[in-house]
Design a protein around this motif. Structure first.
Motif, PDB file in Angstrom:
ATOM      1  N   ALA A  89       0.831  -1.205   0.000  1.00  0.00           N
ATOM      2  CA  ALA A  89       0.000   0.000   0.000  1.00  0.00           C
ATOM      3  C   ALA A  89       0.865   1.254   0.000  1.00  0.00           C
ATOM      4  CB  ALA A  89      -0.924  -0.014   1.216  1.00  0.00           C
ATOM      5  N   GLN A  90       2.024   1.223   0.700  1.00  0.00           N
ATOM      6  CA  GLN A  90       2.934   2.367   0.684  1.00  0.00           C
ATOM      7  C   GLN A  90       3.491   2.606  -0.717  1.00  0.00           C
ATOM      8  OE1 GLN A  90       5.753   1.191   3.659  1.00  0.00           O
ATOM      9  NE2 GLN A  90       4.769   2.442   5.281  1.00  0.00           N
ATOM     10  N   SER A  91       3.847   1.508  -1.401  1.00  0.00           N
ATOM     11  CA  SER A  91       4.379   1.621  -2.754  1.00  0.00           C
ATOM     12  C   SER A  91       3.337   2.213  -3.703  1.00  0.00           C
ATOM     13  CB  SER A  91       4.824   0.242  -3.255  1.00  0.00           C
ATOM     14  OG  SER A  91       5.276   0.298  -4.591  1.00  0.00           O
ATOM     15  N   GLU A  92       2.098   1.764  -3.565  1.00  0.00           N
ATOM     16  CA  GLU A  92       1.028   2.278  -4.424  1.00  0.00           C
ATOM     17  C   GLU A  92       0.750   3.749  -4.131  1.00  0.00           C
ATOM     18  OE1 GLU A  92      -1.944   2.349  -7.348  1.00  0.00           O
ATOM     19  OE2 GLU A  92      -0.251   1.014  -6.984  1.00  0.00           O
ATOM     20  N   GLU A  93       0.793   4.111  -2.865  1.00  0.00           N
ATOM     21  CA  GLU A  93       0.558   5.516  -2.495  1.00  0.00           C
ATOM     22  C   GLU A  93       1.649   6.414  -3.058  1.00  0.00           C
ATOM     23  OE1 GLU A  93       0.912   9.155  -0.116  1.00  0.00           O
ATOM     24  OE2 GLU A  93       2.327   7.465  -0.148  1.00  0.00           O
ATOM     25  N   ASN A  94       2.932   5.956  -3.000  1.00  0.00           N
ATOM     26  CA  ASN A  94       4.044   6.734  -3.565  1.00  0.00           C
ATOM     27  C   ASN A  94       3.885   6.906  -5.089  1.00  0.00           C
ATOM     28  OD1 ASN A  94       5.332   7.121  -1.109  1.00  0.00           O
ATOM     29  ND2 ASN A  94       6.555   5.230  -1.290  1.00  0.00           N
ATOM     30  N   ARG A  95       3.501   5.816  -5.738  1.00  0.00           N
ATOM     31  CA  ARG A  95       3.338   5.862  -7.209  1.00  0.00           C
ATOM     32  C   ARG A  95       2.222   6.831  -7.594  1.00  0.00           C
ATOM     33  NH1 ARG A  95       0.768   3.250 -11.465  1.00  0.00           N
ATOM     34  NH2 ARG A  95      -0.660   2.171 -10.032  1.00  0.00           N
ATOM     35  N   GLN A  96       1.097   6.752  -6.858  1.00  0.00           N
ATOM     36  CA  GLN A  96      -0.027   7.629  -7.176  1.00  0.00           C
ATOM     37  C   GLN A  96       0.317   9.099  -6.895  1.00  0.00           C
ATOM     38  OE1 GLN A  96      -2.884   6.941  -8.674  1.00  0.00           O
ATOM     39  NE2 GLN A  96      -2.493   4.729  -8.796  1.00  0.00           N
ATOM     40  N   ARG A  97       1.156   9.351  -5.893  1.00  0.00           N
ATOM     41  CA  ARG A  97       1.568  10.720  -5.595  1.00  0.00           C
ATOM     42  C   ARG A  97       2.404  11.301  -6.749  1.00  0.00           C
ATOM     43  NH1 ARG A  97       5.249  10.257  -1.845  1.00  0.00           N
ATOM     44  NH2 ARG A  97       3.769   9.651  -0.204  1.00  0.00           N
ATOM     45  N   GLN A  98       3.330  10.482  -7.267  1.00  0.00           N
ATOM     46  CA  GLN A  98       4.168  10.938  -8.387  1.00  0.00           C
ATOM     47  C   GLN A  98       3.341  11.193  -9.640  1.00  0.00           C
ATOM     48  OE1 GLN A  98       7.175   7.954  -8.816  1.00  0.00           O
ATOM     49  NE2 GLN A  98       8.136   8.414  -6.816  1.00  0.00           N
ATOM     50  N   LEU A  99       2.388  10.288  -9.905  1.00  0.00           N
ATOM     51  CA  LEU A  99       1.532  10.460 -11.069  1.00  0.00           C
ATOM     52  C   LEU A  99       0.644  11.698 -10.944  1.00  0.00           C
ATOM     53  CD1 LEU A  99       0.494   6.745 -11.737  1.00  0.00           C
ATOM     54  CD2 LEU A  99       2.129   8.125 -13.053  1.00  0.00           C
ATOM     55  N   LEU A 100       0.185  11.933  -9.724  1.00  0.00           N
ATOM     56  CA  LEU A 100      -0.634  13.119  -9.502  1.00  0.00           C
ATOM     57  C   LEU A 100       0.168  14.384  -9.747  1.00  0.00           C
ATOM     58  CD1 LEU A 100      -3.310  14.397  -8.549  1.00  0.00           C
ATOM     59  CD2 LEU A 100      -2.405  14.268  -6.185  1.00  0.00           C
ATOM     60  N   ALA A 101       1.441  14.377  -9.303  1.00  0.00           N
ATOM     61  CA  ALA A 101       2.289  15.561  -9.522  1.00  0.00           C
ATOM     62  C   ALA A 101       2.506  15.836 -10.996  1.00  0.00           C
ATOM     63  CB  ALA A 101       3.626  15.362  -8.797  1.00  0.00           C
ATOM     64  N   GLU A 102       2.459  14.790 -11.859  1.00  0.00           N
ATOM     65  CA  GLU A 102       2.670  14.944 -13.305  1.00  0.00           C
ATOM     66  C   GLU A 102       1.336  15.018 -14.056  1.00  0.00           C
ATOM     67  OE1 GLU A 102       5.117  11.682 -14.400  1.00  0.00           O
ATOM     68  OE2 GLU A 102       6.813  12.314 -13.150  1.00  0.00           O
ATOM     69  N   ASN A 103       0.226  15.056 -13.228  1.00  0.00           N
ATOM     70  CA  ASN A 103      -1.122  15.180 -13.807  1.00  0.00           C
ATOM     71  C   ASN A 103      -1.508  13.991 -14.685  1.00  0.00           C
ATOM     72  OD1 ASN A 103      -1.797  17.688 -12.669  1.00  0.00           O
ATOM     73  ND2 ASN A 103      -0.584  18.758 -14.225  1.00  0.00           N
ATOM     74  N   PHE A 104      -0.984  12.815 -14.361  1.00  0.00           N
ATOM     75  CA  PHE A 104      -1.363  11.607 -15.105  1.00  0.00           C
ATOM     76  C   PHE A 104      -2.580  10.898 -14.485  1.00  0.00           C
ATOM     77  CE2 PHE A 104       3.179  11.664 -16.571  1.00  0.00           C
ATOM     78  CZ  PHE A 104       2.892  11.916 -17.901  1.00  0.00           C
ATOM     79  N   VAL A 105      -2.857  11.168 -13.156  1.00  0.00           N
ATOM     80  CA  VAL A 105      -4.025  10.576 -12.498  1.00  0.00           C
ATOM     81  C   VAL A 105      -4.794  11.686 -11.800  1.00  0.00           C
ATOM     82  CG1 VAL A 105      -2.950   8.314 -12.134  1.00  0.00           C
ATOM     83  CG2 VAL A 105      -2.739  10.097 -10.387  1.00  0.00           C
ATOM     84  N   SER A 106      -6.041  11.365 -11.469  1.00  0.00           N
ATOM     85  CA  SER A 106      -6.874  12.355 -10.781  1.00  0.00           C
ATOM     86  C   SER A 106      -6.558  12.380  -9.278  1.00  0.00           C
ATOM     87  CB  SER A 106      -8.355  12.009 -10.989  1.00  0.00           C
ATOM     88  OG  SER A 106      -8.650  10.778 -10.352  1.00  0.00           O
ATOM     89  N   GLN A 107      -7.018  13.448  -8.644  1.00  0.00           N
ATOM     90  CA  GLN A 107      -6.863  13.562  -7.179  1.00  0.00           C
ATOM     91  C   GLN A 107      -7.599  12.429  -6.483  1.00  0.00           C
ATOM     92  OE1 GLN A 107      -5.094  15.948  -5.389  1.00  0.00           O
ATOM     93  NE2 GLN A 107      -5.577  14.673  -3.586  1.00  0.00           N
ATOM     94  N   ARG A 108      -8.720  12.018  -7.052  1.00  0.00           N
ATOM     95  CA  ARG A 108      -9.511  10.933  -6.435  1.00  0.00           C
ATOM     96  C   ARG A 108      -8.719   9.639  -6.406  1.00  0.00           C
ATOM     97  NH1 ARG A 108     -12.825   6.827  -7.878  1.00  0.00           N
ATOM     98  NH2 ARG A 108     -14.640   6.432  -6.516  1.00  0.00           N
ATOM     99  N   ALA A 109      -7.983   9.332  -7.474  1.00  0.00           N
ATOM    100  CA  ALA A 109      -7.186   8.100  -7.502  1.00  0.00           C
ATOM    101  C   ALA A 109      -6.125   8.112  -6.419  1.00  0.00           C
ATOM    102  CB  ALA A 109      -6.554   7.925  -8.892  1.00  0.00           C
TER     103      ALA A 109
END
Length: 351
Positions: A89-109
């Motif tokens: 879960a920590q790994s997934e949270e880190n990945r989603q944070r990086q993607l959010l910073a690059e605008n590849f995923v939504s804030q909801r994800a």
């Protein structure tokens, strides 16, 4: 002419003494503990000798630990499994944070990944608590003495099934210090000058069943704040050191309590105090060397002496032998006793 009867007398002097009374008492352990298991299971072994003294933390019984060892192993495995889920879960949270910073995923994800991590970490804490509880339950399979004391008879045999918190395995009694319970009637309390407590009780002595006085002096550690309306007594308790375990719980003994303000009294040997239908009296020698009966109010015994509360005056010559030959008005040949009564010699003169 009748010959004068030779008698021995003492010249009484007032002494200052507090009130001292004796009463029947019963001993009890300062701590009387019921030993019960905290977990249920099959009782494998008794690890002590019944009726012998044990030390605090000494093992008393062993309950079959195998089921609790298995439960601990299962809890540890669950903890390891949940720890892996947290890492994922920590790994997934880190990945989603990086993607959010690059605008590849939504804030909801990202919020979903963050919530999943929080849930996994909470589950990890629950798994950790389950491991701690399993370890605690395993430790409870060895039942230990909570204090130093004397063990009782084992009430369950080896191989019996015992239940948590319900099965009474044995009892443990702390013998040092030992407590002594006793009481005084409201009339006796009044003789002390009022309600007894730790402040006005001067001493508490213990008289053993064989009549000997216990060497250690006790200390009052409980005094009821009121008179028991059913028994008409004030309930009291004293504590005594009992390192040699000479005194056992349940013994009937006597206690002597000295309390209250000092007052002027007279001390005479017990043999000098006689009893008639009208009460107690002593023989007193007058200025003509004739004896007369003097009514007295007697208090309590102290050793071989009697405390006289009223009826005597300073300097009275009290006869202490040959009383059987005396009658009022009989002329005697008085001889002064060389020594004073023991209680009087130890008391403080009021003069």
């Amino acid at each position: 002419m009748n010959r004068a009867i030779p008698v021995t007398f003492i010249a009484v002097k007032p002494v200052s003494m507090p009130v001292s009374l004796e009463t029947i008492a019963q001993t009890e352990g300062a701590k009387e503990i019921e030993i019960r298991p905290r977990v249920g299971g099959v009782l494998l072994k008794r690890l002590y000798t019944e009726g012998m003294a044990v030390k605090a933390a000494q093992s008393l019984f062993l309950i079959d630990p195998e089921p609790f060892q298995n439960a601990l192993a299962e809890a540890k495995a669950g903890f390891l499994e949940q720890n892996v889920r947290v890492m994922r879960a920590q790994s997934e949270e880190n990945r989603q944070r990086q993607l959010l910073a690059e605008n590849f995923v939504s804030q909801r994800a990202y919020d979903v990944a963050k919530a999943d991590l929080a849930i996994a970490e909470a589950a990890l804490q629950a798994a950790k608590v389950r491991v701690q509880q399993a370890e605690l339950n395993l430790s409870y399979t060895t039942i230990k003495a909570p204090v130093n004391g004397m063990t009782g008879r084992a009430l369950f045999s080896e191989g019996a099934l015992v239940s948590a918190n319900n099965s009474l395995l044995t009892t443990l009694t702390q013998l040092s210090p030992i407590w002594v319970r006793f009481s005084f009637s409201d009339n006796e309390v009044a003789r002390f000058g009022g309600h007894l407590n730790e402040k006005n009780v001067r001493s508490v002595s213990l008289i053993l069943p064989d009549g000997s006085e216990y060497q250690q002096e006790g200390k009052l550690n409980f005094a009821a704040s009121k008179i028991d309306p059913l028994l008409g007594t004030q309930q009291l308790r004293a504590t005594f050191e009992n390192s040699d375990q000479r005194i056992l719980p349940g013994q009937f003994v006597r206690v002597r309590v000295t309390a209250g303000e000092s007052r002027a009294v007279y001390v005479v040997p017990q043999v000098a105090v006689l009893t008639s239908d009208l009460g107690r009296y002593v023989y007193v020698i007058n200025e003509n060397n004739a004896v007369m009966q003097r009514p007295v109010i007697a208090g309590d015994w102290i050793g071989k002496d009697w405390i006289i509360l009223d009826g005597l005056n300073a300097g009275d010559r009290v006869v202490i032998d040959n009383m059987i030959k005396l009658t009022p008005g009989k002329v005697v040949d008085p001889q002064l006793q060389d020594t004073l009564p023991s209680a009087q010699s130890n008391a403080v003169s009021t003069n």
